[in-house]
Design a protein around this motif. Structure first.
Motif, PDB file in Angstrom:
ATOM      1  N   TYR A 110       0.845  -1.212   0.000  1.00 42.40           N
ATOM      2  CA  TYR A 110       0.000   0.000   0.000  1.00 42.40           C
ATOM      3  C   TYR A 110       0.871   1.250   0.000  1.00 42.40           C
ATOM      4  O   TYR A 110       0.663   2.175  -0.794  1.00 42.40           O
ATOM      5  CB  TYR A 110      -0.904  -0.034   1.227  1.00 42.40           C
ATOM      6  N   ARG A 126      -7.508   2.933  -5.860  1.00 41.17           N
ATOM      7  CA  ARG A 126      -8.562   3.897  -5.545  1.00 41.17           C
ATOM      8  C   ARG A 126      -8.024   4.946  -4.578  1.00 41.17           C
ATOM      9  O   ARG A 126      -7.460   4.605  -3.527  1.00 41.17           O
ATOM     10  CB  ARG A 126      -9.785   3.207  -4.944  1.00 41.17           C
ATOM     11  N   GLU A 128      -8.749  -6.209   1.099  1.00 44.44           N
ATOM     12  CA  GLU A 128      -9.129  -6.546  -0.271  1.00 44.44           C
ATOM     13  C   GLU A 128      -8.036  -7.322  -0.993  1.00 44.44           C
ATOM     14  O   GLU A 128      -8.307  -8.267  -1.727  1.00 44.44           O
ATOM     15  CB  GLU A 128      -9.469  -5.264  -1.040  1.00 44.44           C
ATOM     16  N   ALA A 142      -8.495  -1.109   4.455  1.00 43.46           N
ATOM     17  CA  ALA A 142      -9.354  -1.639   3.382  1.00 43.46           C
ATOM     18  C   ALA A 142      -8.507  -2.313   2.310  1.00 43.46           C
ATOM     19  O   ALA A 142      -8.884  -3.355   1.756  1.00 43.46           O
ATOM     20  CB  ALA A 142     -10.195  -0.516   2.783  1.00 43.46           C
ATOM     21  N   PHE A 143      -7.363  -1.702   1.998  1.00 42.00           N
ATOM     22  CA  PHE A 143      -6.452  -2.274   0.992  1.00 42.00           C
ATOM     23  C   PHE A 143      -5.976  -3.653   1.435  1.00 42.00           C
ATOM     24  O   PHE A 143      -6.018  -4.618   0.656  1.00 42.00           O
ATOM     25  CB  PHE A 143      -5.266  -1.336   0.789  1.00 42.00           C
ATOM     26  N   TYR A 152      -8.680  -1.506  -8.956  1.00 48.69           N
ATOM     27  CA  TYR A 152      -9.310  -1.443  -7.628  1.00 48.69           C
ATOM     28  C   TYR A 152      -8.310  -1.066  -6.531  1.00 48.69           C
ATOM     29  O   TYR A 152      -8.665  -0.420  -5.542  1.00 48.69           O
ATOM     30  CB  TYR A 152      -9.951  -2.791  -7.282  1.00 48.69           C
ATOM     31  N   ALA A 153      -7.044  -1.487  -6.682  1.00 48.26           N
ATOM     32  CA  ALA A 153      -6.051  -1.276  -5.639  1.00 48.26           C
ATOM     33  C   ALA A 153      -5.503   0.144  -5.604  1.00 48.26           C
ATOM     34  O   ALA A 153      -4.795   0.505  -4.664  1.00 48.26           O
ATOM     35  CB  ALA A 153      -4.900  -2.266  -5.811  1.00 48.26           C
ATOM     36  N   ASP A 195      -9.388   6.886  -2.466  1.00 50.85           N
ATOM     37  CA  ASP A 195     -10.010   6.985  -1.144  1.00 50.85           C
ATOM     38  C   ASP A 195      -9.827   5.725  -0.308  1.00 50.85           C
ATOM     39  O   ASP A 195     -10.387   5.619   0.797  1.00 50.85           O
ATOM     40  CB  ASP A 195     -11.508   7.268  -1.303  1.00 50.85           C
ATOM     41  N   MET A 196      -9.046   4.767  -0.795  1.00 51.08           N
ATOM     42  CA  MET A 196      -8.898   3.495  -0.097  1.00 51.08           C
ATOM     43  C   MET A 196      -7.940   3.631   1.087  1.00 51.08           C
ATOM     44  O   MET A 196      -6.814   4.090   0.947  1.00 51.08           O
ATOM     45  CB  MET A 196      -8.380   2.419  -1.067  1.00 51.08           C
ATOM     46  N   THR A 197      -8.392   3.220   2.260  1.00 54.03           N
ATOM     47  CA  THR A 197      -7.526   3.235   3.439  1.00 54.03           C
ATOM     48  C   THR A 197      -6.585   2.037   3.402  1.00 54.03           C
ATOM     49  O   THR A 197      -6.822   1.060   2.683  1.00 54.03           O
ATOM     50  CB  THR A 197      -8.356   3.171   4.723  1.00 54.03           C
ATOM     51  N   LYS A 198      -5.555   2.110   4.220  1.00 55.08           N
ATOM     52  CA  LYS A 198      -4.621   0.980   4.279  1.00 55.08           C
ATOM     53  C   LYS A 198      -5.330  -0.279   4.783  1.00 55.08           C
ATOM     54  O   LYS A 198      -5.103  -1.381   4.270  1.00 55.08           O
ATOM     55  CB  LYS A 198      -3.426   1.309   5.174  1.00 55.08           C
TER      56      LYS A 198
END
Length: 467
Positions: free
Chosen positions: A163, A212, A223, A219-220, A209-210, A214-217
């Motif tokens: 990330y 994005r 996923e 959430a990353f 998708y990876a 606005d993706m938090t660590k």
């Protein structure tokens, strides 16, 4: 300045040739080095660097042979410690290549030493990113492979590093930079890669998708680590070969290309306890083969499946192939570290048959002739099975064939299918060699079963992973 992608479909792998003002660099080469040497010779260029993005798990790189042939310097990024001479590049260091420069970007996450290479032209423009297994088209590298060698490297820890690498090193680059990854769809190094083999970074920021914004660590990590399965068994062995070194590919080739008469072949199989790998097409194999042979068709994803089902890279192997294809078989086996081929059947299977040697067969039926009450077995990947399968058919993926003993009753007739008929024959041949004699191949696999309209299938669900 020249950039050429050398893509190998069997491995879903991309190597790269970069050239500027008479100097060339090769990124993540395969073991058959002639292609790169010939490209440089045609352009009157000198191969200066062999750039490795990381210690590969899914194939044995050609870095050692290529460096020995050309005098090129092998380069790894920070954290690499191979057992051979190399140049340890520093993070953000720039390597000159003719009138161009290559910036080293340390991007840990897929592995700790993972490194991307940013190509900068003579005008200072950042042109292309060779992203290895850090960033794919539509996906990112899986973070669970390095822990097979070091247990303390948990997948969650590596995913967190990935990330940071993506956000701090890659997403800050210009949108018009072209991303050239090490793999595309079909590789087990990522979950769900695109079939495209390059793209602009800007488009990946919009669609991957990876990436994005606005993706938090947290959430990353969730996923990226969801949907992972146990990697192919040969991956750790290939990593170690890439770290420690390996035999020269010409030595491997010469040892393997020994033509053996049927009598000599039979004696070699008996005396060395070699596996017999029959590379003919599935239906050709079914009509007649040497007892104990394993069918892995050369026309499919031959090398990855050979690496997956052969449990030890040091296993002695003997080859049955269509005459004239023996060298291709040896080359493709060596790509995944299967270097111990000791000969092939001279004249192919026809010579065995003409010699009056014992032959075995596998029953294979069209989907239209399946009994209405047939017991079916699905040997596709778990993700394929969950996407769609025949109702009532259990799943025993070829990837994990040792688990099949818990699914199959050796005393009952069982009809085996995959997607199109390639993997089902590998599965049946392996199980037959273990004494399972009541397995029948379904010709054409699930595609043919669907077309027959004779069996009910689950509702189709779009897969989120291809592992």
């Amino acid at each position: 300045m020249k950039i050429e992608q050398i893509y190998t479909g069997c491995l879903a792998q991309g190597a790269y040739y970069i050239e500027s003002d008479g100097e060339a660099a090769i990124i993540d080469p395969l073991r058959e080095t002639a292609t790169y040497v010939e490209m440089a010779a045609r352009n009157n260029a000198r191969i200066r660097y062999v750039l490795e993005t990381h210690f590969h798990a899914d194939f044995v790189s050609g870095h050692l042979d290529l460096a020995a042939q050309t005098g090129a310097t092998i380069v790894y990024g920070p954290g690499a410690a191979p057992a051979f001479p190399f140049y340890a590049a520093k993070d953000n260091e720039e390597l000159s290549l003719g009138k161009s420069r290559i910036r080293v970007l340390h991007t840990p996450g897929h592995t700790m030493e993972s490194t991307c290479y940013l190509l900068i032209d003579e005008n200072g423009k950042e042109v292309a990113l060779f992203s290895g297994d850090t960033l794919f088209i539509g996906d990112v590298g899986r973070p669970d492979l390095a822990q097979k060698l070091k247990a303390e490297l948990t997948q969650d820890m590596l995913a967190g590093l990935l990330y940071d690498s993506l956000r701090n090193k890659i997403m800050t680059l210009p949108d018009d930079v072209i991303v050239y990854p090490a793999h595309g769809a079909g590789s087990a190094c990522g979950k769900n890669m695109s079939r495209e083999t390059s793209d602009t970074l800007g488009h990946q920021k919009q669609t991957n998708y990876a990436l994005r914004p606005d993706m938090t660590k947290e959430a990353f990590i969730k996923e990226v680590t969801s949907g992972l399965t146990e990697p192919p068994a040969y991956f750790p062995s290939n990593v170690l070969m890439n770290i420690r070194g390996y035999e020269n590919s010409e030595t491997v080739r010469q040892r393997a290309l020994q033509a053996l008469s049927p009598d000599a072949f039979e004696a070699a199989a008996r005396d060395t306890k070699a596996w017999i790998i029959d590379t003919r097409a599935a239906q050709t194999f079914a009509r007649g083969f040497i007892a104990g042979s394993v069918n892995i068709g050369l026309d499919g994803s031959f090398a990855p499946w050979a690496g997956t089902v052969i449990p030890d890279v040091n296993q002695p192997l003997l080859i049955v192939a269509e005459p004239g294809t023996e060298e291709e078989v040896v080359i493709r086996l060596s790509r995944v570290g299967l270097d111990h081929v000791t000969g092939f059947l001279q004249g192919g299977f026809d010579s065995w048959e003409k010699a009056g040697k014992a032959i075995e067969h596998i029953a294979s039926v069209p989907a239209t002739e399946l009994p209405a009450d047939a017991e079916l077995l699905d040997v596709r990947k778990k993700s394929e099975y969950e996407s769609e399968h025949v109702i009532g058919a259990p799943n025993s993926p070829l990837d994990y064939i040792n688990d099949a003993v818990n699914v199959i009753d050796r005393h009952k007739t069982c009809y085996v299918y995959c997607a199109g008929g390639y993997r089902s024959m590998i599965f049946i041949s392996l199980m037959k060699a273990r004494g399972y004699n009541n397995l029948v191949d379904v010709q054409g696999g699930l595609k043919a079963i669907k077309a027959s309209g004779r069996f009910r299938l689950t509702a189709y669900a779009c897969p989120t992973t291809m592992l």
